[in-house]
Every structure is written in structure tokens, then in C-alpha cells.
Design a protein around this motif. Sequence first.
Motif, PDB file in Angstrom:
ATOM      1  N   ALA A 155      18.532  34.754  30.234  1.00 29.05           N
ATOM      2  CA  ALA A 155      19.446  33.609  30.279  1.00 29.05           C
ATOM      3  C   ALA A 155      18.684  32.306  30.503  1.00 29.05           C
ATOM      4  O   ALA A 155      18.982  31.291  29.869  1.00 29.05           O
ATOM      5  CB  ALA A 155      20.493  33.805  31.363  1.00 29.05           C
ATOM      6  N   GLU A 156      17.687  32.322  31.362  1.00 24.49           N
ATOM      7  CA  GLU A 156      16.888  31.115  31.613  1.00 24.49           C
ATOM      8  C   GLU A 156      16.102  30.717  30.371  1.00 24.49           C
ATOM      9  O   GLU A 156      15.980  29.527  30.069  1.00 24.49           O
ATOM     10  CB  GLU A 156      15.938  31.333  32.787  1.00 24.49           C
ATOM     11  N   GLU A 183      18.374  28.969  27.938  1.00 21.31           N
ATOM     12  CA  GLU A 183      18.717  27.602  28.336  1.00 21.31           C
ATOM     13  C   GLU A 183      17.667  26.604  27.869  1.00 21.31           C
ATOM     14  O   GLU A 183      17.973  25.433  27.649  1.00 21.31           O
ATOM     15  CB  GLU A 183      18.883  27.511  29.850  1.00 21.31           C
ATOM     16  N   ALA A 184      16.435  27.056  27.700  1.00 16.04           N
ATOM     17  CA  ALA A 184      15.361  26.168  27.262  1.00 16.04           C
ATOM     18  C   ALA A 184      15.366  25.941  25.747  1.00 16.04           C
ATOM     19  O   ALA A 184      14.731  25.002  25.265  1.00 16.04           O
ATOM     20  CB  ALA A 184      14.005  26.732  27.696  1.00 16.04           C
ATOM     21  N   GLU A 196      16.554  24.658  22.220  1.00 17.01           N
ATOM     22  CA  GLU A 196      17.294  23.450  21.869  1.00 17.01           C
ATOM     23  C   GLU A 196      17.802  23.424  20.428  1.00 17.01           C
ATOM     24  O   GLU A 196      18.867  22.898  20.173  1.00 17.01           O
ATOM     25  CB  GLU A 196      16.426  22.215  22.118  1.00 17.01           C
ATOM     26  N   HIS A 226      28.282  29.824  19.859  1.00 17.77           N
ATOM     27  CA  HIS A 226      28.912  29.511  21.146  1.00 17.77           C
ATOM     28  C   HIS A 226      30.317  30.113  21.214  1.00 17.77           C
ATOM     29  O   HIS A 226      30.704  30.704  22.232  1.00 17.77           O
ATOM     30  CB  HIS A 226      28.967  27.989  21.329  1.00 17.77           C
TER      31      HIS A 226
END
Length: 104
Positions: free
Chosen positions: A8-9, A12-13, A15, A45
Motif C-alpha cells: 500500500a505504501e 501511494e508513491a 503518480e 479507482h
Amino acid sequence: MTPNPDFAEEMEALESAEEFLQYFGIPFSPRVLAVHRLHILQRFHNYLGGAGEAPGFETCKALLARAYADFVKSDARTEAVFRVFQRAQGIAKVSIQSIGRARS
């Protein structure tokens, strides 16, 4: 790339649509992305929203591949991801809260 069990982290990075597709190892056409990148990410999404609280790597990969495939075989107007295309097709969304409000 071997997925991190807690990816998950790492997600998030990310783009760009290219970064997402590369991260998940999904082959893509730069031509398709040039036209549909925002639509693909929005559809991804939307698919994630229906996938439960914490979808795993393989689920996310499958959903992104599905979102990408939607635009390989179709177009933005037909898929109507964004409100402007939905309105053009006569699709309107009304919130539950606005139904039955008392009139002054």
C-alpha cells in the motif's frame, strides 16, 4: 518486480498511469495511455472502491489490467467514466439526501 506484502505504501508513491502499469507488470501501449491515462486511473479507482477494504497485490493487478483493457477495446465517451460523459449520455446521479427534502 516482487511485490512487497504491504505494498500500500509503494502504491501511494506511484503518480502516473505508466508507473502503476509498470509496478504491476502490465504491458501497455503508449498510444492508449496518451489518450486514456486519466480515464484508466479513474476506472481503476472505481474498481478498487468495489473490491473491499484492503485488496491484495493480485487483486489490484487484475483490476488495473481490467481498467486498462476497458480502454483498449473502447473509448472515453462509451465508457463514460467522468461526469461530463455521463451527462452527455443522459445519466444523472441524485444523492439519497436530496430526495424527499421538504420544500419551503
